[in-house]
Motif scaffolding. Structure first.
Motif, PDB file in Angstrom:
ATOM      1  N   ARG A 177       0.849  -1.184   0.000  1.00  0.00           N
ATOM      2  CA  ARG A 177       0.000   0.000   0.000  1.00  0.00           C
ATOM      3  C   ARG A 177       0.894   1.247   0.000  1.00  0.00           C
ATOM      4  NH1 ARG A 177      -2.833  -3.633  -0.822  1.00  0.00           N
ATOM      5  NH2 ARG A 177      -4.829  -4.213   0.139  1.00  0.00           N
ATOM      6  N   PRO A 178       1.164   1.830  -1.167  1.00  0.00           N
ATOM      7  CA  PRO A 178       2.050   2.994  -1.204  1.00  0.00           C
ATOM      8  C   PRO A 178       1.359   4.261  -0.689  1.00  0.00           C
ATOM      9  CG  PRO A 178       1.178   2.565  -3.388  1.00  0.00           C
ATOM     10  CD  PRO A 178       0.680   1.448  -2.501  1.00  0.00           C
ATOM     11  N   ASP A 179       2.151   5.137  -0.108  1.00  0.00           N
ATOM     12  CA  ASP A 179       1.649   6.453   0.280  1.00  0.00           C
ATOM     13  C   ASP A 179       1.548   7.379  -0.926  1.00  0.00           C
ATOM     14  OD1 ASP A 179       1.609   5.971   3.193  1.00  0.00           O
ATOM     15  OD2 ASP A 179       3.782   5.810   2.946  1.00  0.00           O
ATOM     16  N   ARG A 180       2.350   7.097  -1.943  1.00  0.00           N
ATOM     17  CA  ARG A 180       2.321   7.905  -3.163  1.00  0.00           C
ATOM     18  C   ARG A 180       2.795   7.034  -4.323  1.00  0.00           C
ATOM     19  NH1 ARG A 180       6.531  12.874  -4.423  1.00  0.00           N
ATOM     20  NH2 ARG A 180       6.066  13.099  -6.644  1.00  0.00           N
ATOM     21  N   VAL A 181       2.081   7.117  -5.437  1.00  0.00           N
ATOM     22  CA  VAL A 181       2.475   6.403  -6.647  1.00  0.00           C
ATOM     23  C   VAL A 181       3.146   7.384  -7.598  1.00  0.00           C
ATOM     24  CG1 VAL A 181       1.625   5.175  -8.686  1.00  0.00           C
ATOM     25  CG2 VAL A 181       0.650   4.674  -6.431  1.00  0.00           C
ATOM     26  N   LEU A 182       4.304   7.001  -8.109  1.00  0.00           N
ATOM     27  CA  LEU A 182       5.016   7.830  -9.079  1.00  0.00           C
ATOM     28  C   LEU A 182       4.636   7.410 -10.491  1.00  0.00           C
ATOM     29  CD1 LEU A 182       8.653   8.008  -7.622  1.00  0.00           C
ATOM     30  CD2 LEU A 182       6.851   9.736  -7.457  1.00  0.00           C
ATOM     31  N   THR A 183       4.420   8.384 -11.338  1.00  0.00           N
ATOM     32  CA  THR A 183       4.185   8.114 -12.752  1.00  0.00           C
ATOM     33  C   THR A 183       5.448   8.442 -13.543  1.00  0.00           C
ATOM     34  OG1 THR A 183       3.274  10.329 -13.085  1.00  0.00           O
ATOM     35  CG2 THR A 183       1.721   8.573 -12.551  1.00  0.00           C
TER      36      THR A 183
ATOM     37  N   ALA B  86      11.364   8.667 -11.869  1.00  0.00           N
ATOM     38  CA  ALA B  86      10.724   7.400 -12.231  1.00  0.00           C
ATOM     39  C   ALA B  86      10.696   7.218 -13.735  1.00  0.00           C
ATOM     40  CB  ALA B  86       9.307   7.359 -11.674  1.00  0.00           C
ATOM     41  N   LEU B  87      10.983   6.004 -14.168  1.00  0.00           N
ATOM     42  CA  LEU B  87      10.931   5.641 -15.579  1.00  0.00           C
ATOM     43  C   LEU B  87      10.030   4.413 -15.700  1.00  0.00           C
ATOM     44  CD1 LEU B  87      12.175   6.082 -18.479  1.00  0.00           C
ATOM     45  CD2 LEU B  87      13.849   4.351 -17.854  1.00  0.00           C
ATOM     46  N   ALA B  88       8.884   4.566 -16.330  1.00  0.00           N
ATOM     47  CA  ALA B  88       7.951   3.447 -16.478  1.00  0.00           C
ATOM     48  C   ALA B  88       8.542   2.411 -17.433  1.00  0.00           C
ATOM     49  CB  ALA B  88       6.610   3.944 -16.993  1.00  0.00           C
ATOM     50  N   THR B  89       8.679   1.179 -16.955  1.00  0.00           N
ATOM     51  CA  THR B  89       9.266   0.092 -17.755  1.00  0.00           C
ATOM     52  C   THR B  89       8.416  -1.167 -17.623  1.00  0.00           C
ATOM     53  OG1 THR B  89      10.747  -0.306 -15.864  1.00  0.00           O
ATOM     54  CG2 THR B  89      11.657   0.902 -17.751  1.00  0.00           C
ATOM     55  N   PRO B  90       7.171  -1.135 -18.093  1.00  0.00           N
ATOM     56  CA  PRO B  90       6.344  -2.339 -18.018  1.00  0.00           C
ATOM     57  C   PRO B  90       6.905  -3.451 -18.890  1.00  0.00           C
ATOM     58  CG  PRO B  90       5.317  -0.698 -19.437  1.00  0.00           C
ATOM     59  CD  PRO B  90       6.494  -0.026 -18.784  1.00  0.00           C
ATOM     60  N   GLY B  91       6.570  -4.673 -18.538  1.00  0.00           N
ATOM     61  CA  GLY B  91       7.026  -5.836 -19.296  1.00  0.00           C
ATOM     62  C   GLY B  91       7.200  -7.015 -18.360  1.00  0.00           C
ATOM     63  N   HIS B  92       8.182  -6.933 -17.460  1.00  0.00           N
ATOM     64  CA  HIS B  92       8.328  -7.960 -16.424  1.00  0.00           C
ATOM     65  C   HIS B  92       7.060  -8.004 -15.577  1.00  0.00           C
ATOM     66  CE1 HIS B  92      10.065 -10.464 -13.312  1.00  0.00           C
ATOM     67  NE2 HIS B  92       9.929  -9.497 -12.419  1.00  0.00           N
ATOM     68  N   THR B  93       6.605  -6.845 -15.159  1.00  0.00           N
ATOM     69  CA  THR B  93       5.271  -6.648 -14.587  1.00  0.00           C
ATOM     70  C   THR B  93       4.715  -5.362 -15.173  1.00  0.00           C
ATOM     71  OG1 THR B  93       6.103  -5.393 -12.683  1.00  0.00           O
ATOM     72  CG2 THR B  93       5.854  -7.777 -12.398  1.00  0.00           C
ATOM     73  N   SER B  94       3.394  -5.224 -15.114  1.00  0.00           N
ATOM     74  CA  SER B  94       2.781  -4.027 -15.700  1.00  0.00           C
ATOM     75  C   SER B  94       3.055  -2.780 -14.880  1.00  0.00           C
ATOM     76  CB  SER B  94       1.271  -4.233 -15.844  1.00  0.00           C
ATOM     77  OG  SER B  94       0.675  -4.492 -14.576  1.00  0.00           O
TER      78      SER B  94
ATOM     79  N   ASP C  71       5.384  -5.041 -24.388  1.00  0.00           N
ATOM     80  CA  ASP C  71       5.710  -3.947 -23.469  1.00  0.00           C
ATOM     81  C   ASP C  71       7.172  -4.018 -23.055  1.00  0.00           C
ATOM     82  OD1 ASP C  71       3.158  -2.904 -23.500  1.00  0.00           O
ATOM     83  OD2 ASP C  71       2.563  -3.790 -21.577  1.00  0.00           O
ATOM     84  N   TYR C  72       7.641  -5.231 -22.775  1.00  0.00           N
ATOM     85  CA  TYR C  72       9.027  -5.406 -22.350  1.00  0.00           C
ATOM     86  C   TYR C  72       9.999  -4.882 -23.417  1.00  0.00           C
ATOM     87  CZ  TYR C  72      13.418  -7.758 -21.238  1.00  0.00           C
ATOM     88  OH  TYR C  72      14.738  -8.021 -20.988  1.00  0.00           O
ATOM     89  N   MET C  73       9.758  -5.215 -24.669  1.00  0.00           N
ATOM     90  CA  MET C  73      10.652  -4.775 -25.739  1.00  0.00           C
ATOM     91  C   MET C  73      10.590  -3.264 -25.932  1.00  0.00           C
ATOM     92  SD  MET C  73      12.360  -7.411 -26.740  1.00  0.00           S
ATOM     93  CE  MET C  73      12.967  -7.191 -28.430  1.00  0.00           C
ATOM     94  N   ARG C  74       9.418  -2.686 -25.795  1.00  0.00           N
ATOM     95  CA  ARG C  74       9.328  -1.220 -25.876  1.00  0.00           C
ATOM     96  C   ARG C  74      10.092  -0.571 -24.726  1.00  0.00           C
ATOM     97  NH1 ARG C  74       4.040  -2.320 -28.128  1.00  0.00           N
ATOM     98  NH2 ARG C  74       3.143  -2.571 -26.038  1.00  0.00           N
ATOM     99  N   SER C  75       9.978  -1.144 -23.539  1.00  0.00           N
ATOM    100  CA  SER C  75      10.721  -0.610 -22.391  1.00  0.00           C
ATOM    101  C   SER C  75      12.221  -0.754 -22.586  1.00  0.00           C
ATOM    102  CB  SER C  75      10.279  -1.325 -21.104  1.00  0.00           C
ATOM    103  OG  SER C  75       8.921  -1.073 -20.813  1.00  0.00           O
TER     104      SER C  75
END
Length: 293
Positions: free
Chosen positions: A124-130, A144-152, A188-192
């Protein structure tokens, strides 16, 4: 799946100072999937951030508290919510007063084969980073760098002052990462991965394995490795009658620890689902085959 990196044995519970701003404490959770264990990173000198606090193991939490040494903790950041990364966040927050910040909680909504047991349902995070958001403390800035693939919900964190990237499980220093549907997604993984290839990071600090001092070369190599696997799969499926995933894994992962074969099968499935979405293959009664041009 394992790549030919040499990794020295690392002591658990000891703070290793890797750079002026980066320290590392290894958790005592080695396995066929975590290698020597989860590496928790401490960022800063006076006011700290903690990246991937790791599993909720009492001796690991005690080691982190010793390494922190009473210094203020501004943020406890999680790259994703697998149970070897985030469960220690809450007890560490309670012990230090730090806020839990980083990836979003993960809820799987599909009715297909699931991997819920691998995820931390209590996160349960206190703040989510985008993507692109920053958090800073005395002497450091993390982006923060969004890198979905391993997990969303996977995030990497860039330390701007040292041009370093904390890669979580997106890139590891000993093996390719597992991409396991339904949440793991090969496209997604390859795009990341392409995002990382286009960056100029000087060093990667993964959650498992050694730091990576030639990051773009490794990222390009891992993309090439995935494309090679895709080519292997397509060649298998050109055989009359198609093929089942266990048979492909047996042929494609010769020499790999058999304990990793189920995880390898999940990554093969991720490739197949990507190929299916692109109209290259199809599945019938558990057998996969190429689609005639």
């Amino acid at each position: 799946m394992t790549l030919p990196f040499e990794t020295a044995e690392l002591p658990t519970g000891i703070l290793a100072q890797l750079s002026p701003l980066v320290g590392r404490v290894l958790a005592p959770n080695p396995s066929a999937f975590t290698y020597t264990g989860t590496e928790t990173y401490l960022i800063g000198t006076t006011e700290l951030a903690v990246i991937d606090p790791g599993p909720d193991i009492p001796e690991h939490l005690e080691a982190l508290e010793r390494a922190i040494g009473g210094r203020p903790v501004k943020a406890i950041l999680c790259t994703h919510t697998h149970r070897d990364h985030s469960p220690a966040a809450r007890p560490l927050a309670e012990a230090t007063g730090g806020r839990i910040i980083g990836c979003a909680p993960l809820t799987l909504m599909d009715d297909g084969p699931r991997a819920d047991a691998a995820f931390d349902a209590d996160y349960r995070p206190d703040r989510v980073l985008t993507d692109g958001e920053q958090i800073s403390g005395e002497g450091w800035t993390l982006e923060a760098l969004a890198t979905p693939g391993h997990t969303s919900n996977h995030l990497c964190f860039a330390l701007l002052e040292e041009n370093a990237l904390f890669t979580g499980d997106h890139i590891m220093g000993w093996s390719t990462t597992v991409v396991s549907p339904p949440d793991g997604d090969m496209a997604d993984y390859m795009r990341s991965m392409q995002r990382l290839v286009e960056r100029d990071d000087a060093v990667y600090y993964p959650a498992h394995g050694d730091q990576v001092d030639n990051p773009q070369r490794l990222a390009r190599g891992m993309m090439g490795h995935r494309k090679h696997r895709e080519g292997q799969i397509v060649r298998h499926l050109r055989e009359p009658g198609g093929a089942a995933i266990p048979d492909m894994v047996k042929e494609m992962y010769k020499g790999v620890d058999p304990r990793l074969h189920p995880a390898a099968g999940r990554s093969v499935l991720a490739h197949l689902l990507d190929l299916k979405a692109r109209g290259v293959v199809r599945e019938q009664n558990g057998l996969w085959e190429t689609v005639a041009a």
